[in-house]
Design a protein around this motif. Structure first.
Motif, short mmCIF file in Angstrom:
data_model
loop_
_atom_site.label_atom_id
_atom_site.label_comp_id
_atom_site.label_asym_id
_atom_site.label_seq_id
_atom_site.Cartn_x
_atom_site.Cartn_y
_atom_site.Cartn_z
N ASP A 408 50.44 61.09 64.69
CA ASP A 408 49.50 60.03 64.30
C ASP A 408 50.06 58.66 64.69
OD1 ASP A 408 47.15 61.06 63.35
OD2 ASP A 408 47.38 60.18 61.34
N SER A 409 51.32 58.43 64.38
CA SER A 409 51.92 57.13 64.71
C SER A 409 52.05 56.96 66.23
CB SER A 409 53.30 57.00 64.05
OG SER A 409 53.15 56.87 62.66
N TRP A 410 52.35 58.06 66.91
CA TRP A 410 52.45 58.01 68.37
C TRP A 410 51.10 57.59 68.97
CZ3 TRP A 410 55.13 62.73 71.20
CH2 TRP A 410 55.38 62.40 72.54
N TRP A 411 50.03 58.27 68.50
CA TRP A 411 48.69 57.95 69.02
C TRP A 411 48.27 56.54 68.60
CZ3 TRP A 411 46.78 63.23 66.78
CH2 TRP A 411 47.11 64.25 67.65
N GLY A 412 48.47 56.25 67.32
CA GLY A 412 47.98 54.97 66.80
C GLY A 412 48.62 53.78 67.52
N SER A 413 49.89 53.94 67.87
CA SER A 413 50.58 52.80 68.50
C SER A 413 50.49 52.83 70.02
CB SER A 413 52.06 52.78 68.06
OG SER A 413 52.71 53.96 68.47
N SER A 414 49.67 53.75 70.55
CA SER A 414 49.55 53.78 72.02
C SER A 414 48.13 53.95 72.52
CB SER A 414 50.43 54.90 72.60
OG SER A 414 50.01 56.16 72.11
N LEU A 464 57.16 54.78 62.34
CA LEU A 464 56.12 55.38 61.52
C LEU A 464 55.05 54.31 61.30
CD1 LEU A 464 55.65 58.17 60.20
CD2 LEU A 464 56.57 57.22 58.09
N TYR A 465 54.38 53.98 62.39
CA TYR A 465 53.34 52.94 62.38
C TYR A 465 52.28 53.25 61.31
CZ TYR A 465 49.09 50.65 64.25
OH TYR A 465 47.93 49.94 64.40
N ILE A 466 51.84 54.52 61.28
CA ILE A 466 50.88 54.95 60.26
C ILE A 466 51.68 55.65 59.16
CG2 ILE A 466 48.91 56.46 59.78
CD1 ILE A 466 48.08 56.10 62.71
N ALA A 467 51.68 55.07 57.98
CA ALA A 467 52.48 55.66 56.90
C ALA A 467 51.64 55.76 55.64
CB ALA A 467 53.71 54.81 56.64
N ASP A 468 51.91 56.80 54.85
CA ASP A 468 51.18 56.94 53.59
C ASP A 468 52.15 57.16 52.43
OD1 ASP A 468 51.90 59.63 53.54
OD2 ASP A 468 49.99 60.31 54.39
N ALA A 469 51.59 57.22 51.24
CA ALA A 469 52.42 57.31 50.04
C ALA A 469 53.20 58.61 49.99
CB ALA A 469 51.53 57.18 48.81
N ALA A 470 52.63 59.69 50.49
CA ALA A 470 53.34 60.98 50.43
C ALA A 470 54.58 60.94 51.31
CB ALA A 470 52.41 62.11 50.88
N GLN A 471 54.46 60.32 52.49
CA GLN A 471 55.63 60.23 53.37
C GLN A 471 56.69 59.33 52.72
OE1 GLN A 471 53.40 58.65 56.61
NE2 GLN A 471 53.03 60.66 57.55
N ALA A 472 56.24 58.21 52.17
CA ALA A 472 57.19 57.30 51.51
C ALA A 472 57.88 58.01 50.35
CB ALA A 472 56.46 56.05 51.01
N ALA A 473 57.13 58.81 49.60
CA ALA A 473 57.73 59.52 48.45
C ALA A 473 58.76 60.53 48.93
CB ALA A 473 56.63 60.21 47.64
N VAL A 493 52.88 50.08 58.89
CA VAL A 493 52.00 48.95 59.18
C VAL A 493 50.57 49.22 58.69
CG1 VAL A 493 51.11 47.43 61.01
CG2 VAL A 493 53.42 48.39 61.19
N VAL A 494 50.06 50.42 59.00
CA VAL A 494 48.65 50.71 58.68
C VAL A 494 48.53 52.05 57.96
CG1 VAL A 494 47.74 49.40 60.65
CG2 VAL A 494 48.29 51.83 60.92
N ASP A 495 47.33 52.27 57.37
CA ASP A 495 47.05 53.56 56.76
C ASP A 495 46.39 54.48 57.79
OD1 ASP A 495 44.35 52.91 56.95
OD2 ASP A 495 44.12 52.47 54.82
N ASP A 496 45.91 55.64 57.34
CA ASP A 496 45.43 56.61 58.33
C ASP A 496 44.07 56.24 58.93
OD1 ASP A 496 43.81 57.18 56.18
OD2 ASP A 496 44.21 59.34 56.19
N THR A 497 43.45 55.15 58.45
CA THR A 497 42.28 54.64 59.16
C THR A 497 42.63 53.36 59.93
OG1 THR A 497 41.53 53.33 57.27
CG2 THR A 497 40.68 55.58 57.43
N GLU A 498 43.89 53.14 60.08
CA GLU A 498 44.43 51.97 60.79
C GLU A 498 44.11 50.64 60.12
OE1 GLU A 498 44.37 52.92 65.41
OE2 GLU A 498 45.84 51.51 64.70
N LYS A 499 43.96 50.68 58.80
CA LYS A 499 43.84 49.42 58.06
C LYS A 499 45.23 48.97 57.65
CE LYS A 499 39.19 49.97 56.40
NZ LYS A 499 39.03 51.39 56.80
N VAL A 500 45.50 47.69 57.85
CA VAL A 500 46.82 47.16 57.51
C VAL A 500 47.03 47.31 56.00
CG1 VAL A 500 48.22 45.07 57.44
CG2 VAL A 500 46.80 45.56 59.45
N HIS A 501 48.20 47.81 55.64
CA HIS A 501 48.51 47.98 54.22
C HIS A 501 48.47 46.62 53.51
CE1 HIS A 501 49.45 52.21 54.18
NE2 HIS A 501 50.24 52.06 55.21
N ASP A 502 48.01 46.62 52.27
CA ASP A 502 48.00 45.39 51.47
C ASP A 502 49.39 44.79 51.47
OD1 ASP A 502 45.36 45.73 50.92
OD2 ASP A 502 45.69 46.65 48.94
#
Ligand code: GLA
Length: 695
Positions: A408-414, A464-473, A493-502
């Motif tokens: 996901d991060s590979w695709w999102g950042s390229s 890990l351009y796209i990161a979520d809470a489960a990965q962080a945990a 940087v962003v969530d799985d819909t590519e929205k920048v994290h708060d």
């Protein structure tokens, strides 16, 4: 029970052989093929990968005779079969009857018959025919005693990994409906108020064909996910049929190492055995380093289980701009490197070098000169040598370091051009981080961003351009239990819909890392930019970040040039019993080596003092024995400090405290299993191949 344990490979030794295309030859040569295979120690061949037209020359009219005959000969000779379902390429009659199944590029141009993989992965006609052919193969040959493995399709996505045709568009819409439920969900996920992208009907959604300007990034990301899933569905059609008709035979599809377009975590979960095709470029003096990461991915895909090198080249390929042959000894060290990294096979493309067609200049085990060819002589010697390494079959590589590979991060950042810098290179970053670990002496396994991490001391997260809470945990739990996490720039940087994290990056990793990114600060490839780490300056040409640190976060390295001079560049924070590092710069080999040496020192792991990019050692272990492969990937001899009294499987000799590995030399040292795998070093001496070579 995991699928690979349910269906073990019924082969009594390390697999040795290659792709075999008997239908490209007169039957007169088959007996010769088999005699020479036997003399070379071949025990497994892959066929008939591209032979659908030869097996079904007209719709519904099969010609099994030639395949029956060659399988019988192979069986009689004790050579086992990796039987392909022959669905890697459609016959012309199928395409001409259904031109709508031809793939389409992003400009709307159909791709013609005349090569291979000429199909749209979503085409219902193609899928029906694939299912029909797979069932026919399974029913005809499923009971054949020689068939030990199913080879599904071939290198999915090699030529056709994305299709932009109307059928793909319909399939994309269905996939999106499954993901988002309704149009409101999709519009919300894609952030359609930017540039007026709101959809009012599912029918308005096309594949991301060429548009006047940058396309919505989340649409592009979803198209990457969808395209990987479309091929995965195609794969599963075959897997399900084969598991149903021949429940005892394992299935595989051959991967292409670190291949961007397919999420191999998903593919590996659907198959029984991981297999890889690896073609390190003989013209690239550090290709073996990249190969080591590819192999770390292959074993990581099934949590360390052995995998099979299903294709490699005996010498030159024929698809590069310049196809350089492998000098004497290079094929051997390349092959044994794969075994060192957990492969229970050495296989080649292909057995007999073609006389005609697209690949006639591609080397093979049996070259154009036949038995006298250098490739035959060298592959025959290797086939015999592999028998001496039999003990290593089934053993597992022991690595202390893991590296997160996240598609996901590979695709999102390229996938999009709408980024802070076009110089970001997801794979380049992963490879650089791995290369530094290689230099200081540690093999690296690939892992998912959610783990499991318990086998490791250090987890590298290059991006890990796209990161979520489960990965962080998962990463936080690993650090708190005593692990050491190193996170690279532009992560969280962003969530799985590519929205920048708060609050911006690093989003869910903020608490773990103890930093906040105020702004990304890319350079225009500026060779003057530097950071200082432990008193030494290192180049930082492409990327920097303005970061703010928490009170408890220690600054280990600072920017020393440009607008960010004096600001933090590399940080470390205690996290429970472990540590969490953030490397905000994109460093070169020497800077990464310096940082990772520090990380490993904190983790209590050894590091090499004398660096040499050609030197590699990897340990595979059984319950009672460590098998340490020692490899010299270069032309100059290397003097290596080794355990006293080890048995070298290659020579049968017992080691003293140092050994010299000659040009492309390999030793496999057996010692009683120790709590930690042996960590080998070069004997302290001047070296003429320092890390600059890996730049
Ligand atoms: C790939 C394919 C093979 C052949 C080789 C040549 O691996 O699977 O069919 O084309 O490349 O290197």
């Amino acid at each position: 029970m995991t699928p690979d344990l349910a269906r073990p490979l019924r082969l009594e030794s390390l697999a040795y052989g290659g792709d075999y295309n008997p239908d490209q030859w007169s039957e007169d040569v088959w007996d010769d093929d088999i005699r020479l295979m036997q003399e070379a120690g071949v025990n497994l061949v892959s066929l008939p990968i591209f032979s659908w037209p030869q097996l079904e020359p007209e719709p519904g009219v099969f010609d099994w005779g030639w395949l029956d005959r060659i399988l019988a000969k192979l069986w009689d000779a004790g050579i086992r079969i990796d039987l392909a379902t022959a669905t890697a390429t459609p016959p012309s009659w199928l395409l001409r009857g259904h031109p709508e199944m031809m793939p389409m590029d992003a400009d709307g141009c159909r791709l013609e018959f005349g090569s291979r993989q000429t199909y749209c992965p979503s085409s219902p006609v193609w899928r029906e025919n694939v299912a029909r052919m797979t069932r026919a193969m399974a029913e005809r040959y499923g009971d054949h005693p020689g068939v030990v493995l199913w080879h599904i399709s071939n290198e999915y996505g090699d030529h056709t990994s994305r299709c932009w045709c109307p059928e793909s568009a319909r399939h994309f819409r269905r996939w999106l409906q499954g993901r988002y439920g309704d149009l409101d969900g999709l519009n919300e996920a894609w952030g359609v108020n930017v540039w007026g992208q709101r959809y009012t009907s599912w029918d308005h959604i096309e594949t991301p064909r060429r548009a006047p300007g940058p396309i919505n990034p989340t649409k592009l990301l979803d198209f990457e996910r969808f395209s990987s899933d479309a091929l995965l569905e195609l794969f599963r059609i075959e897997v399900d049929i084969l598991h149903e008709v021949t429940p005892g035979i394992p299935v595989t599809t051959n991967f292409m190492s670190m291949f961007r377009d397919l999420d191999y975590w998903d593919f590996a979960a659907a198959e029984d055995i991981v297999t890889d095709d690896a073609y390190p470029d003989p013209a690239d003096p550090i290709a073996h380093v990249g190969a080591a990461l590819n192999y770390g991915l292959m074993r990581g895909l099934k949590e360390g289980r052995p995998w099979l090198l299903l294709e490699s080249s005996a010498s030159a390929t024929s698809w590069r701009d310049v196809n350089v042959p492998k000098p004497p000894g290079k094929m051997r060290v390349d092959s044994l490197q794969a075994v060192a990294h957990g492969s229970d096979a050495v296989m080649f493309f292909q057995w007999r070098q073609a006389k005609y067609g697209q690949e006639k200049f591609h080397s093979s085990m049996l070259g154009h000169r036949g038995e006298a060819s250098r490739t035959y002589q060298e592959t025959k010697a290797l086939g015999l040598e592999l028998r001496r390494l039999e003990e290593v079959r089934g053993t597992r590589v022991r690595s202390r370091v893991a590296l997160v590979v996240d598609w996901d991060s590979w695709w999102g950042s390229s996938a999009t051009e709408s980024l802070p810098s076009q110089r970001l290179n997801w794979a380049g970053q992963a490879r650089a981080w791995h290369r530094a670990m290689h230099l200081i002496g540690h093999p690296v396994d690939a892992v998912r961003a959610t783990g499991p991490f318990d086998a490791y001391d250090v987890v590298l997260v290059p991006n890990l351009y796209i990161a979520d809470a489960a990965q962080a945990a998962a990463l936080t739990a690993f650090a708190e239990a005593g692990g050491h996490v190193v996170v690279g720039p532009f992560s969280g940087v962003v969530d799985d819909t590519e929205k920048v994290h708060d609050g911006g990056a690093p989003g869910p990793l903020r608490a773990l890392l103890g930093i906040e990114v105020d702004e990304q600060w890319p350079h225009v490839d500026d060779a003057r930019e530097r950071i200082t780490f432990a008193g030494v300056e290192y180049a930082n040409p492409t990327w920097a970040e303005w970061i703010e640190t928490d009170a408890a976060t220690e600054v280990r390295g600072r920017y020393t040039t440009g607008e960010l001079a004096g600001r933090p560049a590399v940080t470390r924070r205690g996290a429970g019993a472990g540590t969490a590092w953030y490397v905000s710069a994109i460093l070169e080999d020497d800077g990464l080596v310096a940082v990772f040496r520090d990380v490993l020192a904190g983790a209590g792991l050894p590091v090499r003092e004398v660096l040499h990019v050609d030197f590699e050692s990897v340990t595979r272990s059984s319950s009672d024995t460590d098998y340490t492969f020692v490899l010299n990937h270069g032309r100059d001899p290397l003097a290596v400090v080794v355990p006293e009294g080890a048995r070298d499987l290659v020579t049968g000799a017992t080691t003293r405290t140092t050994m010299t590995l000659d040009r492309y030399g390999v030793a496999v040292l057996a010692t009683p299993r120790a709590a930690e795998p042996p960590f080998l070093t070069l004997s302290p001496q001047p070296t003429d191949r320092p890390i600059q070579k890996a730049g």
